[in-house]
Motif scaffolding. Sequence first.
Motif, PDB file in Angstrom:
ATOM      1  N   GLU A 170       0.820  -1.210   0.000  1.00  0.00           N
ATOM      2  CA  GLU A 170       0.000   0.000   0.000  1.00  0.00           C
ATOM      3  C   GLU A 170       0.853   1.259   0.000  1.00  0.00           C
ATOM      4  OE1 GLU A 170      -3.103   0.140   2.873  1.00  0.00           O
ATOM      5  OE2 GLU A 170      -3.613  -1.971   2.595  1.00  0.00           O
ATOM      6  N   ASP A 171       1.981   1.219   0.673  1.00  0.00           N
ATOM      7  CA  ASP A 171       2.820   2.408   0.832  1.00  0.00           C
ATOM      8  C   ASP A 171       3.787   2.581  -0.328  1.00  0.00           C
ATOM      9  OD1 ASP A 171       1.638   2.960   3.298  1.00  0.00           O
ATOM     10  OD2 ASP A 171       3.112   1.736   4.388  1.00  0.00           O
ATOM     11  N   TRP A 172       3.944   3.828  -0.733  1.00  0.00           N
ATOM     12  CA  TRP A 172       4.918   4.185  -1.761  1.00  0.00           C
ATOM     13  C   TRP A 172       6.227   4.534  -1.068  1.00  0.00           C
ATOM     14  CZ3 TRP A 172       4.025   3.670  -6.890  1.00  0.00           C
ATOM     15  CH2 TRP A 172       2.695   3.491  -7.286  1.00  0.00           C
ATOM     16  N   ILE A 173       7.332   4.104  -1.642  1.00  0.00           N
ATOM     17  CA  ILE A 173       8.666   4.333  -1.083  1.00  0.00           C
ATOM     18  C   ILE A 173       9.364   5.389  -1.936  1.00  0.00           C
ATOM     19  CG2 ILE A 173      10.902   3.267  -0.578  1.00  0.00           C
ATOM     20  CD1 ILE A 173       9.321   0.562  -0.430  1.00  0.00           C
ATOM     21  N   GLU A 174       9.966   6.385  -1.280  1.00  0.00           N
ATOM     22  CA  GLU A 174      10.694   7.423  -2.007  1.00  0.00           C
ATOM     23  C   GLU A 174      11.987   6.858  -2.570  1.00  0.00           C
ATOM     24  OE1 GLU A 174      11.299  10.708   0.647  1.00  0.00           O
ATOM     25  OE2 GLU A 174       9.317  11.521   0.234  1.00  0.00           O
ATOM     26  N   PHE A 175      12.259   7.192  -3.819  1.00  0.00           N
ATOM     27  CA  PHE A 175      13.508   6.786  -4.462  1.00  0.00           C
ATOM     28  C   PHE A 175      14.339   8.050  -4.640  1.00  0.00           C
ATOM     29  CE2 PHE A 175      16.031   5.912  -8.370  1.00  0.00           C
ATOM     30  CZ  PHE A 175      16.787   4.866  -7.866  1.00  0.00           C
ATOM     31  N   TYR A 176      15.363   8.156  -3.826  1.00  0.00           N
ATOM     32  CA  TYR A 176      16.217   9.339  -3.864  1.00  0.00           C
ATOM     33  C   TYR A 176      17.671   8.897  -3.988  1.00  0.00           C
ATOM     34  CZ  TYR A 176      18.257  13.834  -2.675  1.00  0.00           C
ATOM     35  OH  TYR A 176      18.978  14.992  -2.705  1.00  0.00           O
ATOM     36  N   PRO A 177      18.135   8.688  -5.221  1.00  0.00           N
ATOM     37  CA  PRO A 177      19.517   8.235  -5.413  1.00  0.00           C
ATOM     38  C   PRO A 177      20.499   9.358  -5.091  1.00  0.00           C
ATOM     39  CG  PRO A 177      18.510   8.743  -7.511  1.00  0.00           C
ATOM     40  CD  PRO A 177      17.435   8.904  -6.480  1.00  0.00           C
ATOM     41  N   LYS A 178      21.638   8.991  -4.578  1.00  0.00           N
ATOM     42  CA  LYS A 178      22.693   9.963  -4.274  1.00  0.00           C
ATOM     43  C   LYS A 178      23.616  10.052  -5.485  1.00  0.00           C
ATOM     44  CE  LYS A 178      21.524  10.288   0.118  1.00  0.00           C
ATOM     45  NZ  LYS A 178      20.254  10.917   0.325  1.00  0.00           N
ATOM     46  N   VAL A 179      23.450  11.128  -6.257  1.00  0.00           N
ATOM     47  CA  VAL A 179      24.220  11.312  -7.481  1.00  0.00           C
ATOM     48  C   VAL A 179      24.861  12.691  -7.444  1.00  0.00           C
ATOM     49  CG1 VAL A 179      24.117  11.446  -9.993  1.00  0.00           C
ATOM     50  CG2 VAL A 179      22.616   9.864  -8.778  1.00  0.00           C
ATOM     51  N   THR A 180      26.166  12.750  -7.675  1.00  0.00           N
ATOM     52  CA  THR A 180      26.847  14.041  -7.786  1.00  0.00           C
ATOM     53  C   THR A 180      27.478  14.165  -9.165  1.00  0.00           C
ATOM     54  OG1 THR A 180      28.868  13.154  -6.778  1.00  0.00           O
ATOM     55  CG2 THR A 180      27.313  14.279  -5.317  1.00  0.00           C
ATOM     56  N   ILE A 181      27.479  15.385  -9.660  1.00  0.00           N
ATOM     57  CA  ILE A 181      28.018  15.681 -10.983  1.00  0.00           C
ATOM     58  C   ILE A 181      28.962  16.865 -10.846  1.00  0.00           C
ATOM     59  CG2 ILE A 181      27.409  16.430 -13.324  1.00  0.00           C
ATOM     60  CD1 ILE A 181      24.666  15.039 -12.800  1.00  0.00           C
ATOM     61  N   ASP A 182      30.212  16.662 -11.244  1.00  0.00           N
ATOM     62  CA  ASP A 182      31.212  17.731 -11.179  1.00  0.00           C
ATOM     63  C   ASP A 182      31.268  18.452 -12.516  1.00  0.00           C
ATOM     64  OD1 ASP A 182      31.985  17.077  -8.549  1.00  0.00           O
ATOM     65  OD2 ASP A 182      33.336  15.530  -9.284  1.00  0.00           O
ATOM     66  N   ILE A 183      31.159  19.771 -12.459  1.00  0.00           N
ATOM     67  CA  ILE A 183      31.175  20.595 -13.667  1.00  0.00           C
ATOM     68  C   ILE A 183      32.265  21.647 -13.516  1.00  0.00           C
ATOM     69  CG2 ILE A 183      29.849  22.209 -15.067  1.00  0.00           C
ATOM     70  CD1 ILE A 183      27.332  20.668 -14.237  1.00  0.00           C
ATOM     71  N   LYS A 184      33.127  21.734 -14.520  1.00  0.00           N
ATOM     72  CA  LYS A 184      34.211  22.707 -14.503  1.00  0.00           C
ATOM     73  C   LYS A 184      34.019  23.726 -15.607  1.00  0.00           C
ATOM     74  CE  LYS A 184      37.672  20.036 -12.240  1.00  0.00           C
ATOM     75  NZ  LYS A 184      39.006  19.544 -12.166  1.00  0.00           N
ATOM     76  N   LYS A 185      34.548  24.914 -15.381  1.00  0.00           N
ATOM     77  CA  LYS A 185      34.531  25.967 -16.388  1.00  0.00           C
ATOM     78  C   LYS A 185      35.540  25.607 -17.466  1.00  0.00           C
ATOM     79  CE  LYS A 185      34.663  30.970 -16.345  1.00  0.00           C
ATOM     80  NZ  LYS A 185      34.907  32.142 -15.498  1.00  0.00           N
ATOM     81  N   ARG A 186      35.173  25.890 -18.700  1.00  0.00           N
ATOM     82  CA  ARG A 186      36.037  25.545 -19.831  1.00  0.00           C
ATOM     83  C   ARG A 186      36.541  26.818 -20.463  1.00  0.00           C
ATOM     84  NH1 ARG A 186      33.703  22.164 -24.843  1.00  0.00           N
ATOM     85  NH2 ARG A 186      34.741  23.573 -26.232  1.00  0.00           N
ATOM     86  N   SER A 187      37.803  26.885 -20.745  1.00  0.00           N
ATOM     87  CA  SER A 187      38.395  28.055 -21.377  1.00  0.00           C
ATOM     88  C   SER A 187      38.006  28.104 -22.844  1.00  0.00           C
ATOM     89  CB  SER A 187      39.912  28.028 -21.248  1.00  0.00           C
ATOM     90  OG  SER A 187      40.484  29.074 -21.998  1.00  0.00           O
ATOM     91  N   LEU A 188      37.624  29.290 -23.324  1.00  0.00           N
ATOM     92  CA  LEU A 188      37.279  29.444 -24.723  1.00  0.00           C
ATOM     93  C   LEU A 188      38.504  29.667 -25.598  1.00  0.00           C
ATOM     94  CD1 LEU A 188      34.134  31.703 -24.424  1.00  0.00           C
ATOM     95  CD2 LEU A 188      34.232  29.269 -24.815  1.00  0.00           C
ATOM     96  N   LEU A 189      39.569  30.087 -24.985  1.00  0.00           N
ATOM     97  CA  LEU A 189      40.783  30.360 -25.755  1.00  0.00           C
ATOM     98  C   LEU A 189      41.764  29.198 -25.604  1.00  0.00           C
ATOM     99  CD1 LEU A 189      41.231  34.095 -24.742  1.00  0.00           C
ATOM    100  CD2 LEU A 189      40.197  33.175 -26.816  1.00  0.00           C
ATOM    101  N   PRO A 190      42.483  28.853 -26.669  1.00  0.00           N
ATOM    102  CA  PRO A 190      43.414  27.722 -26.599  1.00  0.00           C
ATOM    103  C   PRO A 190      44.608  28.008 -25.712  1.00  0.00           C
ATOM    104  CG  PRO A 190      43.467  28.743 -28.796  1.00  0.00           C
ATOM    105  CD  PRO A 190      42.442  29.462 -27.969  1.00  0.00           C
TER     106      PRO A 190
END
Length: 190
Positions: A170-190
């Motif tokens: 009868e009861d619904w269980i919360e699904f809350y996965p632990k996910v981390t995503i690392d995002i870095k700034k990217r240089s536009l100039l070579p």
Amino acid sequence: MRRRHFLGLATATVASLAGCMGSTEYTITNVTVADTTGPLSLDLTIADAAATIDSSARLDVTLRNTGDKAVSVRNTGIWPLGLLGLAPSGEYGPMSLLLVSDQYAKTDRVEVSATGARIDDELLVRSLDADKSITEQYDVQGDRLSGPGTYTLRGFFDETPLTYRTGNAEDWIEFYPKVTIDIKKRSLLP
């Protein structure tokens, strides 16, 4: 005459780059998914790591039923994962960065704008058979990111992206996965 031509060309080149130099571009450098308990698991793979001015980074998100019985999955928006978002690690509450899916255009339950999204409150409930999975691709649009850093995957409106139950429970269980995503700034100039 050659000097004027060179200066004109150099000025035009710098002017054309000025718009690009003001826009920040990002790269997804790492995705970490912690083990989950229960019959459902989540996998994330980077389909395209670069979030540029012209294109989005892309993540393939797979929901898998690792159990030996069918699982009923419930959420809003699109089935099975709904509207997903990224929030800077450690931040809670309703505000997060919307991850965009092609599925939003295929339903009348989701309306996406430049600043957010709206969904109807109709609950979507479907079954995910034992040992089956479903994958959806989500875009991380660079112009929606607030900056580089570590982000946590969550539902866009609620921290819990979906709920589930097995068999006749009868009861619904919360699904809350632990996910981390690392995002870095990217240089536009070579």
